[in-house]
Every structure is written in structure tokens, then in C-alpha cells.
Design a protein around this motif. Structure first.
Motif, PDB file in Angstrom:
ATOM      1  N   LEU A 572       5.120 -12.396  -9.585  1.00 21.57           N
ATOM      2  CA  LEU A 572       4.061 -13.411  -9.486  1.00 21.57           C
ATOM      3  C   LEU A 572       4.214 -14.220  -8.199  1.00 21.57           C
ATOM      4  CD1 LEU A 572       3.869 -14.716 -13.173  1.00 21.57           C
ATOM      5  CD2 LEU A 572       2.136 -13.392 -11.958  1.00 21.57           C
ATOM      6  N   ARG A 573       5.480 -14.502  -7.837  1.00 21.72           N
ATOM      7  CA  ARG A 573       5.746 -15.259  -6.613  1.00 21.72           C
ATOM      8  C   ARG A 573       5.324 -14.452  -5.383  1.00 21.72           C
ATOM      9  NH1 ARG A 573      10.576 -16.353  -7.944  1.00 21.72           N
ATOM     10  NH2 ARG A 573      10.101 -18.222  -9.124  1.00 21.72           N
ATOM     11  N   LYS A 574       5.609 -13.134  -5.410  1.00 22.79           N
ATOM     12  CA  LYS A 574       5.190 -12.265  -4.302  1.00 22.79           C
ATOM     13  C   LYS A 574       3.665 -12.280  -4.159  1.00 22.79           C
ATOM     14  CE  LYS A 574       8.795  -8.683  -4.601  1.00 22.79           C
ATOM     15  NZ  LYS A 574       8.989  -7.269  -5.010  1.00 22.79           N
ATOM     16  N   ILE A 575       2.983 -12.141  -5.277  1.00 17.68           N
ATOM     17  CA  ILE A 575       1.519 -12.099  -5.256  1.00 17.68           C
ATOM     18  C   ILE A 575       0.956 -13.400  -4.703  1.00 17.68           C
ATOM     19  CG2 ILE A 575      -0.541 -12.030  -6.736  1.00 17.68           C
ATOM     20  CD1 ILE A 575       1.021 -10.033  -8.533  1.00 17.68           C
ATOM     21  N   ALA A 576       1.505 -14.513  -5.134  1.00 18.18           N
ATOM     22  CA  ALA A 576       1.034 -15.817  -4.650  1.00 18.18           C
ATOM     23  C   ALA A 576       1.261 -15.953  -3.139  1.00 18.18           C
ATOM     24  CB  ALA A 576       1.753 -16.936  -5.396  1.00 18.18           C
ATOM     25  N   ASP A 577       2.437 -15.534  -2.671  1.00 19.39           N
ATOM     26  CA  ASP A 577       2.740 -15.624  -1.231  1.00 19.39           C
ATOM     27  C   ASP A 577       1.785 -14.753  -0.411  1.00 19.39           C
ATOM     28  OD1 ASP A 577       4.782 -17.346  -1.773  1.00 19.39           O
ATOM     29  OD2 ASP A 577       6.384 -15.822  -1.669  1.00 19.39           O
ATOM     30  N   VAL A 578       1.534 -13.541  -0.884  1.00 21.92           N
ATOM     31  CA  VAL A 578       0.631 -12.626  -0.173  1.00 21.92           C
ATOM     32  C   VAL A 578      -0.784 -13.201  -0.144  1.00 21.92           C
ATOM     33  CG1 VAL A 578      -0.562 -10.412  -0.392  1.00 21.92           C
ATOM     34  CG2 VAL A 578       1.932 -10.491  -0.491  1.00 21.92           C
ATOM     35  N   ALA A 579      -1.236 -13.723  -1.272  1.00 26.01           N
ATOM     36  CA  ALA A 579      -2.587 -14.285  -1.349  1.00 26.01           C
ATOM     37  C   ALA A 579      -2.774 -15.414  -0.345  1.00 26.01           C
ATOM     38  CB  ALA A 579      -2.869 -14.772  -2.767  1.00 26.01           C
ATOM     39  N   GLU A 580      -1.731 -16.233  -0.217  1.00 27.84           N
ATOM     40  CA  GLU A 580      -1.798 -17.358   0.724  1.00 27.84           C
ATOM     41  C   GLU A 580      -1.723 -16.875   2.164  1.00 27.84           C
ATOM     42  OE1 GLU A 580      -0.062 -21.799   0.413  1.00 27.84           O
ATOM     43  OE2 GLU A 580       1.444 -20.216   0.375  1.00 27.84           O
ATOM     44  N   LYS A 581      -0.818 -15.941   2.432  1.00 28.03           N
ATOM     45  CA  LYS A 581      -0.596 -15.460   3.793  1.00 28.03           C
ATOM     46  C   LYS A 581      -1.830 -14.779   4.364  1.00 28.03           C
ATOM     47  CE  LYS A 581       2.489 -12.422   6.470  1.00 28.03           C
ATOM     48  NZ  LYS A 581       3.707 -11.574   6.411  1.00 28.03           N
ATOM     49  N   TRP A 609       0.310  -4.474   1.184  1.00 29.49           N
ATOM     50  CA  TRP A 609       1.123  -3.600   0.340  1.00 29.49           C
ATOM     51  C   TRP A 609       2.605  -3.737   0.687  1.00 29.49           C
ATOM     52  CZ3 TRP A 609      -2.406   1.034   1.932  1.00 29.49           C
ATOM     53  CH2 TRP A 609      -3.670   0.880   1.341  1.00 29.49           C
ATOM     54  N   ASP A 610       2.888  -3.814   1.974  1.00 34.57           N
ATOM     55  CA  ASP A 610       4.270  -3.911   2.425  1.00 34.57           C
ATOM     56  C   ASP A 610       4.911  -5.199   1.919  1.00 34.57           C
ATOM     57  OD1 ASP A 610       6.549  -3.099   3.726  1.00 34.57           O
ATOM     58  OD2 ASP A 610       5.924  -3.811   5.700  1.00 34.57           O
ATOM     59  N   ASP A 611       4.195  -6.299   2.027  1.00 29.64           N
ATOM     60  CA  ASP A 611       4.733  -7.587   1.587  1.00 29.64           C
ATOM     61  C   ASP A 611       4.875  -7.653   0.066  1.00 29.64           C
ATOM     62  OD1 ASP A 611       4.807  -8.307   4.209  1.00 29.64           O
ATOM     63  OD2 ASP A 611       3.200  -9.799   4.106  1.00 29.64           O
ATOM     64  N   LEU A 612       3.951  -7.031  -0.651  1.00 29.63           N
ATOM     65  CA  LEU A 612       4.037  -7.028  -2.111  1.00 29.63           C
ATOM     66  C   LEU A 612       5.253  -6.228  -2.590  1.00 29.63           C
ATOM     67  CD1 LEU A 612       0.322  -6.462  -3.234  1.00 29.63           C
ATOM     68  CD2 LEU A 612       1.722  -8.469  -3.726  1.00 29.63           C
ATOM     69  N   GLY A 613       5.444  -5.049  -1.986  1.00 28.35           N
ATOM     70  CA  GLY A 613       6.543  -4.194  -2.413  1.00 28.35           C
ATOM     71  C   GLY A 613       6.381  -3.699  -3.837  1.00 28.35           C
ATOM     72  N   MET A 614       5.134  -3.603  -4.310  1.00 28.61           N
ATOM     73  CA  MET A 614       4.834  -3.152  -5.672  1.00 28.61           C
ATOM     74  C   MET A 614       3.998  -1.876  -5.586  1.00 28.61           C
ATOM     75  SD  MET A 614       3.788  -6.907  -7.211  1.00 28.61           S
ATOM     76  CE  MET A 614       3.508  -6.370  -8.900  1.00 28.61           C
ATOM     77  N   PRO A 615       4.090  -1.008  -6.597  1.00 28.39           N
ATOM     78  CA  PRO A 615       3.272   0.211  -6.560  1.00 28.39           C
ATOM     79  C   PRO A 615       1.801  -0.076  -6.795  1.00 28.39           C
ATOM     80  CG  PRO A 615       4.495   0.091  -8.621  1.00 28.39           C
ATOM     81  CD  PRO A 615       4.976  -1.047  -7.780  1.00 28.39           C
ATOM     82  N   SER A 616       0.950   0.878  -6.414  1.00 31.23           N
ATOM     83  CA  SER A 616      -0.496   0.745  -6.587  1.00 31.23           C
ATOM     84  C   SER A 616      -0.873   0.811  -8.056  1.00 31.23           C
ATOM     85  CB  SER A 616      -1.213   1.873  -5.834  1.00 31.23           C
ATOM     86  OG  SER A 616      -2.569   1.941  -6.211  1.00 31.23           O
ATOM     87  N   GLY A 617      -1.813  -0.055  -8.435  1.00 37.92           N
ATOM     88  CA  GLY A 617      -2.322  -0.038  -9.807  1.00 37.92           C
ATOM     89  C   GLY A 617      -3.430   0.959 -10.024  1.00 37.92           C
ATOM     90  N   TYR A 618      -3.799   1.718  -8.987  1.00 37.60           N
ATOM     91  CA  TYR A 618      -4.803   2.774  -9.079  1.00 37.60           C
ATOM     92  C   TYR A 618      -6.139   2.289  -9.646  1.00 37.60           C
ATOM     93  CZ  TYR A 618      -2.202   6.823  -7.492  1.00 37.60           C
ATOM     94  OH  TYR A 618      -1.552   7.721  -6.711  1.00 37.60           O
ATOM     95  N   ALA A 619      -6.520   1.063  -9.291  1.00 39.46           N
ATOM     96  CA  ALA A 619      -7.809   0.536  -9.766  1.00 39.46           C
ATOM     97  C   ALA A 619      -8.983   1.209  -9.078  1.00 39.46           C
ATOM     98  CB  ALA A 619      -7.866  -0.972  -9.518  1.00 39.46           C
TER      99      ALA A 619
END
Length: 799
Positions: A572-581, A609-619
Motif C-alpha cells: 500500500l505504501r508503494k502504491i501511494a508513493d507511486v501515485a504521488e510521484k 511498474w519498476d517503482d511498484l515492484g509488483m506483478p501485473s494484475g492483468y486487468a
């Protein structure tokens, strides 16, 4: 040579048809940019009523998919409005701050719905019927409210009324005239139409003038000039359209009713043209599609520098199916002192024909119920034929002879697209066409309103004789005569390994294929050769190619994977940081229990994607999407099984699996079904000591309850039976066929026979493991491949 900058304002039918014609004539001479007010690719506005009526979806009425723009190097800016034109410097400006230069500019801004200036017009529940958004508003209202009033008894109003009836609403149609469709029909035909529609459940209030829309915040009814009132929860205004000339007028371009143009569709400003419903030619503004396409053809030839006489105006005709009733009219429709008529009214068959004659020439016609003669009459009236020519043709025609047999090659079969009998016959003979779909793909006949399909089929019968099978097999697309099963058989037998090889060996009619067959072949090859086949990125749809969903403003959405909807503080912290950046426009929780980052720029995608470091959710993919879960037995008082754990197992096992269409799954821990497992492609419900597996559900507009496939005892069995079902679906469904349609088509009992057989289930699971073993996380693939970064993500500099 530097390409000329051609800008089109308006992504509708007339403007895009002009671009299509230009691409046919000079495919490589123009650098094309298109601005569209709506957030969609070019769609068939004529078919909007079918979307409202529930007969079809937006994808089915789309004329040019997103892929078409990409294939032709057209920059499309959907959901973006041009606000001003700098004529001196030849630059246009948009509401999103873009400045785009042009060498030639086409204005195709269409029309706006005319809204009666009534007190209460601003209330909630008052809408026009002009675009997809209007359809969505009516569909939403029908789920909560039951009474609708449609103001306007013309074609648009009647189509809206039919759609609202289909949505379960009671419908009153209010019309100021004393009969319906008075602009297209005479009194007799109008009254016959009213009788037919009343049988379908419509209620008509004729000779009524609305004076007020009642209600406080939301509409509750209508008041009329005679003092009467009716109740209504929804009011649809369908009283006409007016050319959208505001941009032209504010830019100093000459305007009357529409934007004034000459025979070459030129305005009074050099290099600026107008086409479609916004254009006025010889004091005429046209609202029907056939004249607009004729204008587009004339304009394309002029822009391409070809010697062409230009547009000379159109003889208007209307051939329609109004709520299942066929009507046709052209030319003069009401008698005068100068006209004589031929009339035929068959009360038993409920058909009516009136032909108007002036100075021994055919000048107009009205047909009701049986409109087969419409095309012939239009052709005769266009060429100002004498009445004897028509009478002789009807006397010499054999009763069993098709109408098309007696038509000359010059006569038009498809009025919308201006396609003659001769053009279609030549295409059938020279291109080897054998189906209506192939004729449509090659000539555009029946591409718009579809009312000429029967004539096209008659022409195929007339031209091919016994070689034409009226029961058309469903080919992959117009590029081939082969069905999905035939193509797959050929791929296996001939060991074909690439899309281009398939097209060459199997005799594709189009060397490059099309947006329908390329992604289908890419999927089939990957399904047949999971280990050997290298995915052809260029054959995929734009969302799958870029691993993100394109939005209406040209930005993208990113959905990182959260197995079973479960997350943690670090992610969640990663997502918030990426959203802000990256200044993400919106952070949205999806229906599949994920977090959607909306408004990401194309060039920022790899960095996100690089900053998140999470796999794709394939949406974005035709693949396994998410597995929605409820809390389950771990926390819920009613939970009988560990639904969250089961959902995570399913999602991890089938992650990234390519499928014919998107596949959504859900796992619920009890019959309360909080994860909506009963309307998923695969739904799992946990009960005391047992798991139920349901398949073939769909929670979209075509709602379908999933059917029980099997009951099992263990989590391993859930994975085993789910894998067998999914693999069987992967191997046997048509590309872009949802599990709901597949299960309905082949039958659940047949699927059960296959999946319940132990040996069959074992081999299906083995093939599934082969497919899963080649999976690579797509976002990482992009980040590790400099070529992909350069080719697909403009302005991206790898970190």
C-alpha cells in the motif's frame, strides 16, 4: 517527401469515412490526427437503438477499433474537444491544452440534439438520445424507475421507446403531429405503424404539446398545453437535431444553418473543409448517413488531388426497420394537385404501397410492411424514370424471381454506403466472396444500418447459384473462408508456427490480415504450441500490447496484482508513493478487489511498474483476471471454508494464463456468496466439508447465472477440476467468446462428460501445466528489454 498534416475534428461516421476513403486513394501521403469528443473509437450511431434495446453491445457497433487507428498510424485523441482554430497560423487548440498544426483541416462536428426549452429541462431524469452516454443514462434509470415518457414520434423517439420497453419500463410517446414519422411517412403509413407499435405495448399521446416538466430535483411527470398531465420518472427528448456549428462560427468560418460548403466540401477558408451533419450544401443540411458518405467520398477525392465533379446533393430516402416493422420512403411522400398516385393496400398482409407520379415521372414512394421494391424505386426516382418503365418492370418480372435479378448494374444496393449491384457482383466474382460478411468487408455493403443484408444475400444466390450456402458458416473474419475449427486443424496438420505463415499457407485474402484475425491467430498458435510459440506482440490489441488499459484521454490505468484481494502495508505504501510521484489522476478500488491507478502517461508506464515492484494484475488482457474472495472462515462468523486461501491458490496457479476472452473468478465461503461466485466465469462456493464449482456466469449487461459443474471435497480437487474446465474452454472456444456464451453454445452436459472423465481430466491438466510453465511476468519483460521499451513506449528512457 514530408507528409501533409491532416487534422479531423470529430470522430463520427462521416469524418472517419472520409479518412477511410483518403487511405484507399493515398495511404501514405498524410500525417493524420483525429480529435473525438466522445471517449470511444468510431462507432455506428445508427445502431445505438440496438444497444439501448439490449440486442448488442458497444463493441458490436464499433466501426473502427482502437487497433485500426494504430494500424494506419492515426493519432486519435478520444474524449478531447477542439476549442478554437487559428486560421492564420493553421493551428487548432483543445480543452486539454494541445496545440496541433495542420495543412488541411476537416470539421466533422456532427449535430447536437435539440432540447425543447421547457421549464424543468434541467431536472434529473431528462435526457436526449444521441450517444452512448445517453443510452447508459436510460439503462441506469430503468433499473430504478418504471415510467418513461418520450417526446417525439419520429424515428429516434420510436427507437428510444422500443428500447425502454425492452428495459421493462412503461412508455408514453408524446408527439405534436396527428400521426407518427410525418417527415418520412404519409398519414396512412403513419397510422399503420402506430397500430403495430401499440400491439407491442407503446402508448401514444398525439397532438400533444408539452409545456412543463414536473418535479422538484428529479422529473415526476409532464404537463401539456391542454392542461392534462402524465406521470414520468424518465423523460427522453427526441425532437430533432441541429448542426453543431459553434466552433466554426467562433472561428470566423461562414455559417448559416450549417457550415456553408461548395461541391468540394470547402468552406470559405482555404484548406478548411466540413463534412457530415454540420455541413450545409446548396442550402441543404443532411441527417441521413447515405448523403454524408457521398460527401466524404467527394471530399476525399478532392483532398487527394483527383479530378472529381464534387458532391451534387442527394435524393433522400429512408429504408428502416422500426421496432421490427419495415418502412421505406423517398422523394415526395404527400399528394399535391400536380401528382397522381398508384396505391396498393393489402389489409390481410398489412402492407401498403404508394407511388407518386408527376408529369408521367416517378417522384416519390412510400412502402410499409413490404419494402423489397425500395431499392428499385429509389434508383428509378433518382434517374427521373417514366412511370411506364416501372410498370413494365413489374409486369415482366417472374413472381419467383429475386428483385436483384431485374436490377441494372448501376442500381444501388446499399444506400448508406453507395454500393451498386455491379460493384458487389464484380467483387463476388473477382474476389471469390461467398458470404454476406465477406461482401461487407470487401465493399462496405450492409456495414451501416444493415437493412440491405437480404439484398446482398439475394445477390450472392443470384451470382453463385448452387455454390452459395445461405446458412453461412462462421468464419474467423472476412479475410478467410475458414472457420475457427478449420484453421486450428490446418495449423496442427501443417505444423504452422507464425501468423503470417498461417495467412500465406491458408490463402488469406488480405496479405496483412485484419484486427479480428491477427489477435485470434496469435492466440490459437500460442494455445496449440505453448512451448515453441513466441507471442507476436504486434498482433495483440493495444491494451495487451502495452500491458495497461487505455483511457478516454489517452492515458493508461495500472492495476498491480493482489492475490485474492489481499494486500499489506508495504505494498500500500508503494502504491501511494507511486501515485504521488507520477501525479496519478485517480486511485480507485476495483470490483475485483484491486487498486487501479488511473491517468498514467504512456511514457511513464515502465517507470511506474519498476517503482511498484509488483506483478501485473492483468486487468487489460484476454486472460485470467482476478479471483475475488470473501473474508472466509478465518474471520467471518458464517464462513465454512478458507475462501481467501483458496482464491490465492487459484490466482497464483493460473496467473497470466491466456484465454479466448477475459476470465473472472470468485470464491465464497458460504451460500451468502459475498464474492459473487454465482455470476463468475468460474465460481467456487465453500460449504461444510465440500466445495461447489460453478462455470459460465457473467455479471455484465448480458447477465447469466453460473451453472454447477461439480462438487468436490478437497482444495486440490478444486484446482484440478478448474484447470480441466479452463483448458477445455481454451482449446475449444472461439476467440473473444466468453465462458457464458461458450457454455450456452456447447451445453454444460457435454462439458461435464469431458471434465468428469478421469483420463480426459488428467490429459487436460497436463496440457494446462504446459501452458502455465512458459509464463513470464509481462511488466518485468518490458523493463528488461531495451527494444520493447524503445518501440512501444515513446520518450521512455530506461532506468
Amino acid at each position: 517527401m514530408e507528409k501533409k498534416k491532416l487534422v479531423l475534428i470529430g470522430n463520427g461516421m462521416a469524418g472517419v469515412r472520409t479518412i477511410e476513403e483518403i487511405l484507399k486513394l493515398l495511404p501514405d501521403q498524410f500525417d493524420i490526427t483525429v480529435f473525438g469528443k466522445e471517449p470511444y473509437p468510431n462507432y455506428n450511431r445508427i445502431q445505438l437503438s440496438k444497444v439501448l434495446q439490449g440486442d448488442t453491445e458497444l463493441s458490436d457497433i464499433t466501426l473502427n477499433e482502437w487497433q485500426w487507428y494504430e494500424d494506419h498510424n492515426i493519432r486519435l485523441y478520444p474524449g478531447e474537444t477542439v476549442t478554437s482554430i487559428d486560421k492564420a497560423n493553421q493551428i487548432i487548440y483543445t480543452d486539454k491544452g494541445k496545440q496541433t498544426p495542420y495543412d488541411q483541416l476537416i470539421i466533422a462536428t456532427g449535430s447536437n440534439p435539440f432540447m425543447l426549452p421547457l421549464p424543468g429541462i434541467e431536472k434529473e431524469g431528462v435526457t436526449a438520445f444521441r450517444d452512448i452516454q445517453d443510452c447508459e443514462e436510460m439503462i441506469t434509470a430503468s433499473r430504478q424507475y418504471k415510467r418513461a415518457a418520450v417526446i417525439g414520434g419520429g424515428l429516434l423517439g420510436l427507437e428510444a421507446a422500443r428500447g425502454l420497453l425492452n428495459l421493462g419500463m412503461e412508455v408514453d410517446v408524446i408527439h405534436i403531429a396527428d400521426y407518427l414519422m410525418e417527415r418520412q411517412l404519409d398519414r396512412t403509413a403513419g397510422k399503420l405503424l402506430q397500430e403495430e407499435l401499440e400491439k407491442q405495448g407503446m402508448n401514444f399521446l398525439l397532438e400533444k404539446q408539452t409545456t412543463k416538466i414536473l418535479g422538484k430535483k428529479r422529473v415526476t411527470g409532464l404537463q401539456f398545453k391542454d392542461g392534462n398531465k402524465i406521470m414520468a420518472d424518465l423523460v427522453v427528448m427526441a425532437v430533432g437535431i441541429k448542426p453543431n456549428v459553434q466552433l466554426a462560427m467562433e472561428s470566423g468560418i461562414q455559417v448559416n444553418k450549417g457550415i456553408i460548403v461548395n461541391d468540394h466540401m470547402q468552406t470559405n477558408v482555404p484548406n478548411i473543409y466540413a463534412v457530415g451533419e454540420c455541413a450545409e450544401h446548396n442550402e441543404m443540411v443532411y441527417g441521413l448517413v447515405a448523403p454524408l458518405y457521398e460527401q466524404g467520398q467527394a471530399l476525399a477525392k478532392h483532398i487527394c488531388g483527383m479530378n472529381h465533379q464534387g458532391y451534387k446533393g442527394s435524393v433522400l430516402s429512408t429504408q428502416l426497420k422500426v421496432s421490427g416493422v419495415n418502412v421505406f420512403s423517398t422523394g415526395i411522400i404527400n399528394e399535391t394537385e400536380q401528382t397522381k398516385t398508384i396505391k396498393l393496400f393489402d389489409e390481410w398482409r398489412n402492407t401498403y404501397k404508394k407511388i407518386l407520379i408527376q408529369q408521367d415521372k416517378l417522384v416519390g414512394a412510400v412502402l410499409f410492411g413490404d419494402t423489397k421494391e425500395g431499392t428499385k424505386l429509389l434508383s428509378l426516382i433518382k434517374k427521373k424514370a417514366m412511370v411506364n418503365e416501372y410498370l413494365e418492370s413489374t409486369q415482366t418480372q417472374d413472381k419467383d424471381e429475386s428483385v436483384v435479378a431485374s436490377m441494372s448494374d448501376e442500381e444501388v444496393i446499399c444506400g448508406c454506403n453507395g454500393v451498386s449491384k455491379g460493384t458487389i457482383v464484380n467483387a463476388i466474382k473477382n474476389q471469390g466472396l461467398k458470404t454476406v460478411e465477406e461482401v461487407k468487408g470487401c465493399t462496405n455493403a450492409s456495414r451501416s444500418c444493415g437493412t440491405c443484408k437480404s439484398l446482398v444475400a439475394d445477390l450472392l444466390t443470384y451470382t453463385l447459384g448452387d455454390d452459395y450456402q445461405s446458412e453461412e458458416k462462421e468464419t474467423i473474419c472476412a479475410c478467410t473462408d475458414l472457420t475457427r475449427d478449420e484453421v486450428i486443424t490446418e495449423i496442427k496438420q501443417k505444423n504452422l508456427t507464425h501468423t503470417r505463415e498461417v495467412m500465406n499457407v491458408l490463402g488469406w485474402k488480405s496479405e496483412e490480415g485484419c484486427s479480428k484475425c491477427k489477435p485470434a491467430l496469435n492466440y490459437y498458435l500460442g494455445m496449440i504450441h505453448p512451448k515453441e510459440y513466441e507471442d507476436e506482440r504486434e498482433s495483440r490489441f493495444v491494451n495487451e500490447r502495452l500491458h495497461a488499459n487505455i483511457q478516454k484521454d489517452g492515458t493508461y490505468s495500472v492495476v498491480p496484482r493482489m492475490y485474492g484481494g489481499v494486500t499489506n502495508a508495504e505494498d500500500l505504501r508503494k502504491i501511494a508513493d507511486v501515485a504521488e510521484k507520477y501525479d496519478v489522476g485517480m486511485i480507485k478500488l476495483t470490483g475485483g478487489q484491486r487498486i487501479d491507478l488511473l491517468g498514467v502517461k504512456k511514457e511513464d508506464l515502465p517507470h511506474v511498474w519498476d517503482d511498484l515492484g509488483m506483478p501485473s494484475g492483468y486487468a487489460y488482457g484476454k486472460s485470467i483476471r482476478t479471483v475475488k474472495t470473501c473474508v472466509g472462515s478465518e474471520f467471518c462468523r458464517f464462513g465454512t471454508q478458507d475462501s481467501t486461501g483458496m482464491g490465492i491458490q487459484l490466482e497464483k496457479k493460473f496467473e497470466g494464463l491466456n484465454t479466448p476472452h477475459k476470465v473472472k473468478m470468485g470464491v465464497s465461503a458460504c451460500p451468502r456468496n459475498c464474492a459473487e461466485s454465482g455470476i463468475k466465469d468460474v465460481g467456487v462456493v465453500g460449504l461444510d466439508g465440500i466445495w461447489e464449482i460453478y462455470v459460465g456466469g457473467n455479471g455484465g449487461t448480458d447477465l447469466r447465472k453460473a451453472e454447477l459443474l461439480v462438487k468436490v471435497k478437497t482444495e486440490d480437487e478444486v484446482l484440478e477440476y478448474t484447470a480441466a474446465f479452463l483448458q477445455y474452454y481454451r482449446e475449444n472456444a472461439r476467440y473473444l467468446e466468453r465462458t457464458s456464451h461458450y457454455v450456452e453454445r456447447v451445453g454444460l452436459e457435454h462439458i461435464k462428460e469431458v471434465v468428469m472423465d478421469e483420463e480426459s481430466r488428467k490429459t487436460l491438466n497436463e496440457r494446462m501445466e504446459e501452458a502455465l510453465n512458459v509464463y513470464q511476468e509481462p511488466w518485468n519483460q518490458v523493463l528488461e528489454n531495451e527494444t520493447i521499451l524503445k518501440d512501444l513506449y515513446e520518450k521512455v528512457v530506461a532506468k
